[in-house]
Enzyme design. Structure first.
Site, mmCIF file in Angstrom:
data_model
loop_
_atom_site.group_PDB
_atom_site.id
_atom_site.type_symbol
_atom_site.label_atom_id
_atom_site.label_comp_id
_atom_site.label_asym_id
_atom_site.label_seq_id
_atom_site.Cartn_x
_atom_site.Cartn_y
_atom_site.Cartn_z
ATOM 1 C CE LYS A 181 -1.627 2.921 2.193
ATOM 2 N NZ LYS A 181 -1.542 4.397 1.863
ATOM 3 C CD GLU A 257 13.328 0.834 7.147
ATOM 4 O OE1 GLU A 257 12.838 1.274 6.101
ATOM 5 O OE2 GLU A 257 14.396 0.199 7.156
HETATM 6 N N1 LIG Z 1 12.927 5.653 9.055
HETATM 7 C C1 LIG Z 1 12.815 5.660 7.732
HETATM 8 O O1 LIG Z 1 13.510 4.910 7.018
HETATM 9 C C2 LIG Z 1 11.840 6.587 7.076
HETATM 10 C C3 LIG Z 1 11.882 6.700 5.685
HETATM 11 C C4 LIG Z 1 10.985 7.575 5.055
HETATM 12 C C5 LIG Z 1 10.053 8.304 5.799
HETATM 13 N N2 LIG Z 1 10.043 8.144 7.133
HETATM 14 C C6 LIG Z 1 9.092 8.916 7.927
HETATM 15 O O2 LIG Z 1 7.817 8.944 7.271
HETATM 16 C C7 LIG Z 1 7.162 10.185 7.556
HETATM 17 C C8 LIG Z 1 6.706 10.838 6.266
HETATM 18 O O3 LIG Z 1 5.944 9.912 5.517
HETATM 19 P P1 LIG Z 1 4.352 9.968 5.537
HETATM 20 O O4 LIG Z 1 3.852 11.352 5.760
HETATM 21 O O5 LIG Z 1 3.883 9.208 4.340
HETATM 22 O O6 LIG Z 1 4.028 9.119 6.860
HETATM 23 P P2 LIG Z 1 2.591 8.610 7.323
HETATM 24 O O7 LIG Z 1 2.806 7.828 8.547
HETATM 25 O O8 LIG Z 1 1.587 9.709 7.314
HETATM 26 O O9 LIG Z 1 2.131 7.607 6.128
HETATM 27 C C9 LIG Z 1 2.961 6.545 5.735
HETATM 28 C C10 LIG Z 1 2.095 5.469 5.108
HETATM 29 O O10 LIG Z 1 1.239 4.948 6.113
HETATM 30 C C11 LIG Z 1 -0.103 4.994 5.685
HETATM 31 N N3 LIG Z 1 -0.910 5.181 6.880
HETATM 32 C C12 LIG Z 1 -1.205 6.328 7.528
HETATM 33 N N4 LIG Z 1 -1.973 6.088 8.613
HETATM 34 C C13 LIG Z 1 -2.178 4.732 8.641
HETATM 35 C C14 LIG Z 1 -2.907 3.853 9.498
HETATM 36 N N5 LIG Z 1 -3.588 4.310 10.554
HETATM 37 N N6 LIG Z 1 -2.917 2.525 9.221
HETATM 38 C C15 LIG Z 1 -2.235 2.049 8.147
HETATM 39 N N7 LIG Z 1 -1.529 2.828 7.287
HETATM 40 C C16 LIG Z 1 -1.496 4.159 7.544
HETATM 41 C C17 LIG Z 1 -0.141 6.130 4.699
HETATM 42 O O11 LIG Z 1 -1.242 6.025 3.831
HETATM 43 C C18 LIG Z 1 1.187 5.967 3.993
HETATM 44 O O12 LIG Z 1 1.081 4.988 2.987
HETATM 45 C C19 LIG Z 1 8.167 11.037 8.306
HETATM 46 O O13 LIG Z 1 7.935 10.947 9.694
HETATM 47 C C20 LIG Z 1 9.495 10.365 7.983
HETATM 48 O O14 LIG Z 1 10.478 10.569 8.979
HETATM 49 C C21 LIG Z 1 10.910 7.312 7.806
HETATM 50 N N1 LIG Z 2 15.691 3.231 3.692
HETATM 51 C C1 LIG Z 2 16.447 4.110 3.003
HETATM 52 C C2 LIG Z 2 16.243 5.479 3.046
HETATM 53 C C3 LIG Z 2 15.323 6.120 3.890
HETATM 54 C C4 LIG Z 2 15.084 7.438 3.714
HETATM 55 C C5 LIG Z 2 14.162 8.156 4.507
HETATM 56 O O1 LIG Z 2 13.506 9.132 4.110
HETATM 57 C C6 LIG Z 2 17.530 3.603 2.134
HETATM 58 O O2 LIG Z 2 18.310 4.406 1.594
HETATM 59 O O3 LIG Z 2 17.599 2.350 2.009
#
Ligand SMILES: NC(=O)c1ccc[n+]([C@@H]2O[C@H](COP(=O)([O-])OP(=O)(O)OC[C@H]3O[C@@H](n4cnc5c(N)ncnc54)[C@H](O)[C@@H]3O)[C@@H](O)[C@H]2O)c1
Ligand SMILES: N/C(=C\C=C\C=O)C(=O)O
Length: 489
Positions: A181, A257
């Protein structure tokens, strides 16, 4: 630049593209224009996808050797490469990112993820132990990896194809079937990936794609499905917490993550120009929409003023523009909604007493981009470590720069965070680099660089930044059931 994506982005279930009663808009954040309509999967569609994945495990996919799966994943990589420009156009339309970034990072890493995990899985060894026994005959223990089964994958919008395939590739390499998803903000490359999977001959049901939102939509339905064996999620920490509750009753395996409030630490002995360039990358890449970005910058006092001035000069010179403009450094944020969140922090920072060194508002272009989701790259100083703008993840092109005087002080300040994902250290003192890197409570430390990635290494965070590690053998361990077999000799 108009993408080649279709007017209607559909779900992909059991080898077929399927529509839905409800659809939602796919918007280009450069100018607010409509790219396509997206089919929102209802609970029945999600359950159909989960059932198709379960069935696929009983079919040819479940009988394939790891070498055959690896060959199939290389064909998927070849398929993405063959449609490279389409993937680039789709990613750029969904996110507004600079074309060059989409080419060199996002789509390139989509290909690399499939190739890396195909090869890692095909060459993975496991443990074996000979043991002595009282009767003198001994015993042999060996470990086997078996697929988990059906894996739910939920991914974010900031690096859409990179982060979706970071999960899909190892999950498939380990013999699972998946229901993915993607984010509602970035559905296009995930849909193209489904086409590539079909054309590469991945058996029906092995890869399923359901579009939608989180709560009360496809994301929630997937986490609540009794038919998944594990759930891997990348996104906000609070969403991770919600998902953990949703899968708790079924005691499903999870890999999270999550968010970050990462620090960059610049010691006075750093290569000054390299540190300035490095902090510019780590704070403003992808409009600051990378989980690893540095929103907190600590600079040793003797070079603090000079460093702030150098960063200001670089930020003021950043080229903000259309994705395909030559030399563009930064595009818009992902959406007007996210821009409102970031602008809220811009206002909050001033209320908290920040000095706005650069930016702090919205750029004016006098063209269609004024309908987009752009903000100015922004630099603050003067806030206490306790300020919300220094403790909460903003996820935009912004950093706060603070001076420090001693190593122990800065280590304590960096670690005084609810997050623990990444840190970038800038120093030419080798022993200090190793000493401080080990003391920082995060999952990922870069020294004299940032976001340099070896996909064989452990990736993940501590505290609110995540649960578990992926990358290299860590992915193979998460996406497999590891069993020990003991043979009495
Ligand atoms: N640690 C990592 O590797 C990493 C990488 C990329 C982004 N992020 C984090 O992601 C965030 C930004 O991404 P975002 O705005 O898409 O995050 P988000 O949590 O709003 O959404 C992420 C995904 O989860 C889904 N989602 C949202 N609520 C849900 C629920 N209740 N049940 C199931 N699915 C749900 C969304 O539709 C989307 O597909 C930031 O906090 C960023 O730090 C972390
Ligand atoms: N998981 C990874 C990156 C994450 C980026 C976060 O926004 C990657 O480079 O494998």
């Amino acid at each position: 630049m108009k993408p080649a994506s279709p007017a209607l982005l559909r779900n992909y279930v059991d080898g077929e593209f399927v529509g839905s009663a409800a659809t939602f808009d796919n918007i280009n954040p450069v100018d607010g224009s409509l790219i396509a309509q997206v089919c929102e999967a209802d609970r029945a569609t999600v359950e159909a996808a989960v059932a198709a994945a379960r069935l696929a495990l009983q079919g040819p996919w479940g009988a394939m050797s790891v070498q055959q799966r690896a060959a199939m994943l290389h064909k998927v990589a070849d398929g993405i490469a063959a449609r490279f420009d389409e993937f680039v156009a789709a990613e750029v339309a969904d996110t507004g990112r600079p074309l060059e970034q989409a080419r060199t990072l996002d789509i390139a890493r989509g290909i690399a993820n499939f190739r890396t995990f195909a090869d890692l899985a095909a060459c993975a060894n496991t443990d074996a132990f000979e043991m002595a026994t009282a009767d003198g005959a001994g015993a042999l223990n060996y470990t086997v990896r078996k697929p988990l089964g059906v894996v739910g994958i939920i991914s974010p919008w900031n690096l859409p194809l990179l982060l979706l395939t970071w999960k899909v590739a190892p999950a498939l390499a380990c013999g699972n079937a998946v229901v993915a998803k993607p984010s509602e903000e970035s559905p296009a490359t995930a849909t193209l990936l489904a086409e590539v999977m079909r054309d590469a001959g991945v058996p029906r049901g092995v890869f399923n794609l359901v579009h939608g939102f989180g709560a009360d939509s496809a994301g929630q339905f997937l986490t609540e499905s009794k038919g998944i064996d594990a759930l891997t999620f990348t996104g906000e920490s609070r969403t991770g917490s919600t998902i953990m509750k949703a899968v708790a009753d079924g005691v499903k395996e999870v890999s999270f993550e999550l968010g970050g409030k990462n620090a960059a630490v610049v010691f006075a002995d750093a290569d000054f120009d390299a540190a300035v360039a490095g902090v510019m990358r780590s704070s403003f890449t992808n409009s600051g929409q990378v989980c690893l970005c540095s929103e907190r910058v600590y600079v040793e006092r003797p070079i603090f003023e000079r460093f702030v001035a150098a960063i200001k000069a670089k930020v003021d010179a950043l080229k903000i523009g259309y994705p395909d403009e030559g030399g563009v450094d930064m595009g818009p944020l992902i959406s007007h909604g996210h821009r409102d969140k970031v602008l809220g922090y811009f206002r909050l920072a001033e209320q908290e007493g920040a000095t706005v060194v650069a930016g702090g508002g919205v750029p004016h272009f006098g063209d269609a981009r004024d309908n987009g989701a752009y903000v100015q790259p922004t630099v603050w100083t003067g806030l206490p470590d306790s300020a919300r703008c220094v403790t909460e993840e903003i996820f935009g092109p912004v950093c706060h720069i603070a001076p420090f005087d001693a190593e122990d002080e800065v280590v304590a300040r960096v670690n005084a965070s609810d997050y623990g994902l990444a840190c970038a250290l800038w120093t030419t003192n080798l022993s200090r680099a190793h000493r401080v890197a080990r003391r920082i409570h995060v999952g990922l430390v870069w020294v004299n660089t940032w976001y340099l990635r070896d996909l064989r290494t452990a990736f993940g965070g501590v505290k609110l930044s995540g649960l578990g590690r992926e990358g290299g053998r860590y992915s193979l361990d998460f996406y497999s059931d590891v069993a020990n077999i003991c043979i009495k000799l």
